[in-house]
Design an enzyme around this catalytic site. Structure first.
Site, mmCIF file in Angstrom:
data_model
loop_
_atom_site.group_PDB
_atom_site.id
_atom_site.type_symbol
_atom_site.label_atom_id
_atom_site.label_comp_id
_atom_site.label_asym_id
_atom_site.label_seq_id
_atom_site.Cartn_x
_atom_site.Cartn_y
_atom_site.Cartn_z
ATOM 1 N N THR A 192 4.234 2.011 5.903
ATOM 2 C CA THR A 192 2.834 1.587 5.848
ATOM 3 C C THR A 192 2.073 2.435 6.859
ATOM 4 O OG1 THR A 192 1.305 -0.207 6.425
ATOM 5 C CG2 THR A 192 3.469 -0.366 7.381
ATOM 6 N N GLY A 216 0.834 -1.205 0.000
ATOM 7 C CA GLY A 216 0.000 0.000 0.000
ATOM 8 C C GLY A 216 0.865 1.250 0.000
ATOM 9 N N ARG A 276 -6.231 -3.398 9.976
ATOM 10 C CA ARG A 276 -6.780 -4.762 9.860
ATOM 11 C C ARG A 276 -6.313 -5.634 11.024
ATOM 12 N NH1 ARG A 276 -4.736 -6.159 4.056
ATOM 13 N NH2 ARG A 276 -3.358 -4.579 4.857
ATOM 14 N N ASP A 310 -0.309 1.708 8.705
ATOM 15 C CA ASP A 310 -0.841 0.981 9.871
ATOM 16 C C ASP A 310 0.130 0.880 11.046
ATOM 17 O OD1 ASP A 310 -3.227 0.489 8.571
ATOM 18 O OD2 ASP A 310 -2.514 -1.390 7.697
ATOM 19 N N ASP A 323 2.253 -1.344 11.523
ATOM 20 C CA ASP A 323 2.194 -2.724 12.025
ATOM 21 C C ASP A 323 3.443 -3.536 11.680
ATOM 22 O OD1 ASP A 323 1.713 -2.784 9.340
ATOM 23 O OD2 ASP A 323 -0.022 -4.098 9.442
ATOM 24 N N ASP A 376 5.233 -5.438 5.674
ATOM 25 C CA ASP A 376 5.837 -6.742 5.983
ATOM 26 C C ASP A 376 5.749 -7.727 4.823
ATOM 27 O OD1 ASP A 376 3.111 -6.910 6.331
ATOM 28 O OD2 ASP A 376 3.209 -8.149 8.132
ATOM 29 N N ARG A 417 0.562 -4.730 -6.116
ATOM 30 C CA ARG A 417 0.598 -6.009 -5.402
ATOM 31 C C ARG A 417 0.796 -7.067 -6.488
ATOM 32 N NH1 ARG A 417 -0.806 -4.535 -0.057
ATOM 33 N NH2 ARG A 417 -2.208 -2.765 -0.007
HETATM 34 P P1 ATP Z 1 0.836 -2.964 3.401
HETATM 35 O O1 ATP Z 1 1.179 -3.119 4.871
HETATM 36 O O2 ATP Z 1 0.658 -1.569 3.007
HETATM 37 O O3 ATP Z 1 -0.257 -3.888 2.954
HETATM 38 P P2 ATP Z 1 2.721 -4.875 2.376
HETATM 39 O O4 ATP Z 1 4.126 -4.756 1.901
HETATM 40 O O5 ATP Z 1 2.516 -5.751 3.578
HETATM 41 O O6 ATP Z 1 2.173 -3.408 2.600
HETATM 42 P P3 ATP Z 1 1.545 -6.860 0.617
HETATM 43 O O7 ATP Z 1 0.500 -6.732 -0.426
HETATM 44 O O8 ATP Z 1 1.347 -7.841 1.713
HETATM 45 O O9 ATP Z 1 1.813 -5.396 1.181
HETATM 46 O O10 ATP Z 1 2.932 -7.250 -0.093
HETATM 47 C C1 ATP Z 1 3.420 -6.491 -1.192
HETATM 48 C C2 ATP Z 1 3.981 -7.414 -2.235
HETATM 49 O O11 ATP Z 1 5.078 -8.162 -1.683
HETATM 50 C C3 ATP Z 1 3.007 -8.477 -2.736
HETATM 51 O O12 ATP Z 1 2.163 -7.984 -3.758
HETATM 52 C C4 ATP Z 1 3.945 -9.531 -3.265
HETATM 53 O O13 ATP Z 1 4.418 -9.212 -4.543
HETATM 54 C C5 ATP Z 1 5.117 -9.451 -2.271
HETATM 55 N N1 ATP Z 1 4.905 -10.487 -1.255
HETATM 56 C C6 ATP Z 1 4.107 -10.442 -0.167
HETATM 57 N N2 ATP Z 1 4.129 -11.605 0.514
HETATM 58 C C7 ATP Z 1 4.971 -12.420 -0.182
HETATM 59 C C8 ATP Z 1 5.411 -13.769 -0.016
HETATM 60 N N3 ATP Z 1 4.994 -14.528 1.012
HETATM 61 N N4 ATP Z 1 6.272 -14.275 -0.938
HETATM 62 C C9 ATP Z 1 6.707 -13.520 -1.961
HETATM 63 N N5 ATP Z 1 6.327 -12.246 -2.173
HETATM 64 C C10 ATP Z 1 5.473 -11.704 -1.306
#
Ligand code: ATP
Length: 324
Positions: free
Chosen positions: A126, A11, A172, A128, A130, A103, A72
Site C-alpha cells: 500500500t 488500492g 488518510r 501509505d 500504514d 490491512d 474492493r
Molecule cells: P489500502 O490500504 O490500499 O486501502 P486495503 O487492503 O486496506 O488497501 P480495503 O478496501 O480496506 O483495502 O480492503 C480490501 C478488501 O478486503 C475489501 O474490499 C474487502 O473485500 C476485504 N476486507 C476489508 N475489510 C474486511 C473485513 N473486515 N472483513 C472481510 N473482508 C474485508
C-alpha cells in the site's frame, strides 16, 4: 503443496507486479502450480482463477498497477460471500494463498483462513506505509519519490511567483508520505494526522519564514485533523492577506508509475518468501521488512497494531525551520 493462488487487493501500489512475478516464479521453481486470481476477493467469489506460467509474468517487473487487477469487494465482507470464495478455492484445489494488499485485505485473509483452514500469507502493499510490523510496504518508496518529484516542480513555480503552496498528499490515517516528502523536498512543514494542527502557530511560522524568502511549501496529509490543503489554506488566509496562497492536490498520480528499484527488490524478496513459508507449512503470517531483513509476524499483528511514525523526523523538520 500443489497449487498456490495469489491475488492483489485494496488500492493498487507500484511493485505489486514484481511481487506477483516472484510468487509465480518461485512456485514454478518448486513444481507448484501458481494460480492468479483476477480482481482480488471479488474475483475469488466469481471464480476468476487462471493458471500462471513464466510467460504470464514476462516483462511485468517494471510496470505499475497490478496485472491481476484489484477490487474492493463488499460481498467478501459477508460470511456468505466468503463461503462462495471458499467453494471456489476448493474447486480449484488451492492449498495456499498469498494476499498482496493493505490491512483491510489482511483482515479478509484472516477471516477466510479461520473459516476454511486455508493457509494464508499476507504481503503488505500500500502506498501509505500504514501497516505495523514492517518498515516499508510495497509501493511506498515509489509513491514518496513521485511526491517529491511533484513538489520540486511546484517549488519552481512557487519561487518564481513568491507564492505559498499547500500541497495535499495521500495519507488518510498516517503521515509517512507527508512527513518524509516534506523532509526530502525541503518543505517548511508537514501537517499530519498524528499531530494536532495549530493554525495560529502555522500562520506565525509562515510569516516568520517569508521574511526575505521567495516561497514556502507546506505538505498536508489528506487525513490531517485541520482538513486537506484547500481547507488549511482557507483557514490561514484571513491572517495572511498580503500573501499569495495556492493549493495543489496531487491525487492519483501518487498511486501509479514505474516502481522504484527499492520497491521491486522488496516485492521480489517478499513474494519469494511467501512461497517458501507456505512450503514450510506456515500460515496466517505477514511478511515485514526490519531494515534489510525480512521478518514475519502474525497477520493479526499487522491489523491490530498501529504503525509507528518516527517522531524525531518531525522534530528535525521543526528544528530546520527558517527563524525570524
Ligand atoms: P489500502 O490500504 O490500499 O486501502 P486495503 O487492503 O486496506 O488497501 P480495503 O478496501 O480496506 O483495502 O480492503 C480490501 C478488501 O478486503 C475489501 O474490499 C474487502 O473485500 C476485504 N476486507 C476489508 N475489510 C474486511 C473485513 N473486515 N472483513 C472481510 N473482508 C474485508
Amino acid at each position: 503443496m500443489k497449487n498456490i493462488a495469489v491475488l492483489t487487493s485494496g488500492g493498487d501500489a507500484p511493485g505489486m507486479n514484481a511481487c506477483i512475478r516472484a510468487v509465480v516464479k518461485m512456485c514454478l521453481h518448486y513444481g507448484i502450480t501458481p494460480y492468479g486470481i483476477t480482481d482480488g476477493y471479488q474475483g475469488m467469489i466469481t471464480g476468476m482463477f487462471h493458471k500462471m506460467t513464466y510467460r504470464s509474468v514476462d516483462n511485468i517487473i517494471y510496470r505499475g498497477g497490478t496485472v491481476l487487477g484489484t477490487a474492493r469487494s463488499e460481498e467478501f465482507r459477508t460470511a456468505e460471500g466468503r463461503s462462495k470464495a471458499a467453494a471456489q478455492l476448493e474447486k480449484h484445489g488451492i492449498d495456499g494463498l498469498v494476499v498482496i494488499g493493505g490491512d483491510g485485505s489482511f483482515t479478509g485473509a484472516t477471516l477466510l483462513s479461520k473459516e476454511t483452514g486455508i493457509p494464508v500469507i499476507g504481503i503488505p502493499a500500500t502506498i501509505d506505509n500504514d501497516i505495523a510490523g514492517t518498515d516499508h510496504t510495497i509501493g511506498y518508496d515509489t509513491a514518496l519519490n513521485t511526491v517529491v518529484d511533484a513538489v520540486d516542480k511546484i517549488r519552481d513555480t512557487a519561487s518564481s511567483h513568491h507564492r505559498i503552496f499547500f500541497v495535499e498528499v495521500m495519507g488518510r490515517d498516517a503521515g509517512f508520505i507527508a512527513l518524509n516528502a516534506a523532509m526530502a523536498s525541503g518543505a517548511e512543514a508537514a501537517l499530519i494526522p498524528e499531530e494536532v494542527t495549530d493554525i495560529p502557530e502555522l500562520v506565525q511560522q509562515i510569516k516568520d519564514q517569508n521574511r526575505g524568502k521567495r516561497s514556502s511549501i507546506i505538505i498536508v496529509a489528506e487525513g490531517d485533523d485541520g482538513g486537506g490543503a484547500l481547507q488549511i489554506m482557507e483557514k490561514v488566509r484571513p491572517f495572511l492577506a498580503t500573501y499569495e496562497l495556492r493549493h495543489s492536490i496531487l491525487g492519483h498520480i501518487q498511486r501509479g508509475g514505474v516502481p522504484s528499484a527499492f520497491d521491486r527488490i522488496l516485492a521480489t524478496r517478499m513474494g519469494a518468501m511467501a512461497v517458501e513459508l507456505l512450503r514450510e507449512g506456515e500460515h496466517d503470517l505477514m511478511i515485514g521488512a526490519n531494515g534489510d531483513q525480512l521478518v514475519t509476524h502474525s497477520i493479526r499483528f499487522g491489523i491490530q497494531q498501529t504503525p509507528v511514525l518516527d517522531r524525531s523526523k518531525l522534530d528535525l523538520l521543526k528544528d530546520l525551520r527558517t527563524k525570524a
